[in-house]
Design a protein around this motif. Structure first.
Motif, PDB file in Angstrom:
ATOM      1  N   GLY A  36       0.810  -1.215   0.000  1.00 43.63           N
ATOM      2  CA  GLY A  36       0.000   0.000   0.000  1.00 43.63           C
ATOM      3  C   GLY A  36       0.837   1.256   0.000  1.00 43.63           C
ATOM      4  O   GLY A  36       0.537   2.228  -0.705  1.00 43.63           O
ATOM      5  N   HIS A  37       1.900   1.270   0.804  1.00 45.16           N
ATOM      6  CA  HIS A  37       2.811   2.414   0.846  1.00 45.16           C
ATOM      7  C   HIS A  37       3.450   2.629  -0.526  1.00 45.16           C
ATOM      8  O   HIS A  37       3.539   3.768  -1.010  1.00 45.16           O
ATOM      9  N   GLU A  38       3.867   1.550  -1.162  1.00 47.17           N
ATOM     10  CA  GLU A  38       4.505   1.664  -2.476  1.00 47.17           C
ATOM     11  C   GLU A  38       3.523   2.231  -3.508  1.00 47.17           C
ATOM     12  O   GLU A  38       3.893   3.073  -4.334  1.00 47.17           O
ATOM     13  N   LEU A  39       2.259   1.785  -3.450  1.00 45.14           N
ATOM     14  CA  LEU A  39       1.302   2.249  -4.453  1.00 45.14           C
ATOM     15  C   LEU A  39       1.000   3.735  -4.296  1.00 45.14           C
ATOM     16  O   LEU A  39       0.954   4.477  -5.288  1.00 45.14           O
ATOM     17  N   VAL A  40       0.773   4.193  -3.067  1.00 46.73           N
ATOM     18  CA  VAL A  40       0.489   5.618  -2.874  1.00 46.73           C
ATOM     19  C   VAL A  40       1.648   6.463  -3.385  1.00 46.73           C
ATOM     20  O   VAL A  40       1.441   7.478  -4.068  1.00 46.73           O
ATOM     21  N   HIS A  41       2.879   6.048  -3.109  1.00 51.26           N
ATOM     22  CA  HIS A  41       4.020   6.843  -3.564  1.00 51.26           C
ATOM     23  C   HIS A  41       4.238   6.711  -5.072  1.00 51.26           C
ATOM     24  O   HIS A  41       4.778   7.630  -5.694  1.00 51.26           O
ATOM     25  N   ALA A  42       3.800   5.603  -5.660  1.00 46.00           N
ATOM     26  CA  ALA A  42       3.843   5.508  -7.125  1.00 46.00           C
ATOM     27  C   ALA A  42       2.904   6.539  -7.738  1.00 46.00           C
ATOM     28  O   ALA A  42       3.248   7.198  -8.729  1.00 46.00           O
ATOM     29  N   VAL A  43       1.717   6.703  -7.146  1.00 48.07           N
ATOM     30  CA  VAL A  43       0.782   7.722  -7.636  1.00 48.07           C
ATOM     31  C   VAL A  43       1.375   9.111  -7.446  1.00 48.07           C
ATOM     32  O   VAL A  43       1.259   9.981  -8.319  1.00 48.07           O
ATOM     33  N   ARG A  44       2.045   9.325  -6.331  1.00 46.78           N
ATOM     34  CA  ARG A  44       2.664  10.638  -6.100  1.00 46.78           C
ATOM     35  C   ARG A  44       3.787  10.909  -7.102  1.00 46.78           C
ATOM     36  O   ARG A  44       4.000  12.055  -7.501  1.00 46.78           O
ATOM     37  N   VAL A  45       4.502   9.864  -7.515  1.00 48.14           N
ATOM     38  CA  VAL A  45       5.515  10.048  -8.555  1.00 48.14           C
ATOM     39  C   VAL A  45       4.852  10.511  -9.850  1.00 48.14           C
ATOM     40  O   VAL A  45       5.368  11.399 -10.553  1.00 48.14           O
ATOM     41  N   LEU A  46       3.705   9.921 -10.189  1.00 49.41           N
ATOM     42  CA  LEU A  46       2.995  10.333 -11.403  1.00 49.41           C
ATOM     43  C   LEU A  46       2.586  11.803 -11.329  1.00 49.41           C
ATOM     44  O   LEU A  46       2.574  12.499 -12.344  1.00 49.41           O
ATOM     45  N   LEU A  47       2.237  12.264 -10.132  1.00 48.69           N
ATOM     46  CA  LEU A  47       1.796  13.646  -9.971  1.00 48.69           C
ATOM     47  C   LEU A  47       2.941  14.639 -10.121  1.00 48.69           C
ATOM     48  O   LEU A  47       2.751  15.746 -10.617  1.00 48.69           O
ATOM     49  N   ARG A  48       4.148  14.221  -9.671  1.00 53.25           N
ATOM     50  CA  ARG A  48       5.305  15.130  -9.734  1.00 53.25           C
ATOM     51  C   ARG A  48       6.562  14.370 -10.143  1.00 53.25           C
ATOM     52  O   ARG A  48       7.511  14.266  -9.375  1.00 53.25           O
ATOM     53  N   PRO A  49       6.599  13.826 -11.349  1.00 53.33           N
ATOM     54  CA  PRO A  49       7.763  13.028 -11.762  1.00 53.33           C
ATOM     55  C   PRO A  49       9.061  13.828 -11.790  1.00 53.33           C
ATOM     56  O   PRO A  49      10.143  13.264 -11.622  1.00 53.33           O
TER      57      PRO A  49
END
Length: 329
Positions: A25-38
């Motif tokens: 779950g932690h990895e997925l949320v931060h993957a989404v955050r990477v998409l928001l600010r790559p």
């Protein structure tokens, strides 16, 4: 700029209860955050470019709404990490989050949001069963699009990191291992201190121990913490061996290098993504220590590995030539 500090105070019982975990779950949320600010995470650009062009936009948008782009994210999105936690386990747990916990966590996000986002979170909070179903469905779609294709590579990095840390505890003690988690982490007199950007707190682990969780998607952003009960005190830290090519499948590289160097030496070159002792190299490559030492000597003579003494141990690292060979450049 002044930094905040979160201190985890460990009693004798806590020290014996320190353990490692993995958090999909932690990895997925931060993957989404990477998409928001790559642009803020250059080491993830390779993974970012490898994603399919067509992504579940509504699912990703919903997760972004409830998690934000930085800082605190709702605790219900991640269960207490464990070594055997799977994505299916995480999703099943998310589908059973109690209404009250969901309301509490979404209320915290209300305080951190404005405008349209604030109103959407408010609507979710007013109908927990519907919100839970929508969030779980979005989680599943986002996982399949972002992390399912690279989860084997991520899991290998995370487990290798945990293996190295556990051996360091056995060889050098918990304090020295904790001080190597990240430059922002220090250990002194039974206290693990983590320098933070915004948050400060003193946490009495209260005999429940401390969970240490390596992360791939949060790498490059320092450490994050989980401190609020009923969650167990947790530190998320960047995984060892994280490079811009982490997302690639090592299988093809291992086969190609094995044809050139032999399988044992190829395995050592690929495992040396960070400085490792001879013992750590042997364990990761499943070799006897004497055999690993011999192969490392050959690699050193060929200019692929550099070895330097550090205290009682010898640390081995790839040279630039070794890096080029390992990364296929």
């Amino acid at each position: 700029m002044d930094r905040k500090v979160v201190e985890f105070h460990l009693a004798p019982g806590d020290v014996s209860a320190v353990r490692f975990g993995i958090s999909p779950g932690h990895e997925l949320v931060h993957a989404v955050r990477v998409l928001l600010r790559p642009q803020t995470v250059p080491l993830q650009w390779g993974w970012f470019r490898s994603l399919e062009e067509h992504r579940p936009q509504e699912a990703l948008r919903l997760i972004a709404v409830i998690s934000g782009i930085d800082g605190y994210m709702p605790d219900f999105l991640t269960s207490t990490p464990s070594g055997d936690m799977t994505p299916d386990d995480e999703l099943a747990r998310l589908r059973e989050v109690p209404d009250e916990l969901l309301r509490i966590d979404l209320a915290k996000m209300l305080d951190r949001s404005t405008g349209v986002r604030h109103e959407e979170i408010r609507a979710l909070r007013e109908d927990p069963p519907r919100a839970r179903a929508r969030i779980a469905a979005a989680w599943e779609e986002a996982w399949e699009a972002l992390l399912a294709p690279v989860w084997p590579q991520m899991l290998r990095l995370l487990r290798a990191d945990i293996g190295v840390r556990v051996r360091r505890i056995g060889e050098r003690g918990l304090g020295e291992m904790a001080s190597t988690l990240h430059s922002s982490v220090t250990w002194a007199d039974g206290t693990v201190s983590v320098r933070m950007r915004l948050h400060e707190e003193v946490v009495d682990c209260g005999g429940t121990g401390l969970v240490l969780v390596p992360s791939v998607m949060h790498s490059g952003r320092g450490c994050s913490v989980l401190t609020q009960r009923p969650a167990q005190p947790t530190i998320f830290y960047p995984a060892h061996g994280f490079t811009e090519t982490w997302y690639r499948d090592d299988g093809a590289a291992l086969e190609a290098l094995s044809a050139l160097l032999g399988r044992a030496r190829a395995q050592l070159i690929l495992e040396l993504q960070q400085p490792l002792t001879t013992t750590e190299c042997a364990a990761l490559a499943d070799l006897a220590i004497s055999t690993a030492s011999h192969h490392l000597h050959v690699l050193r003579e060929a200019g692929l590995v550099d070895s330097r003494r550090s205290g009682q141990s010898v640390l081995h690292a790839r040279t630039p030539l070794g890096e080029a060979l390992a990364n296929g450049r």
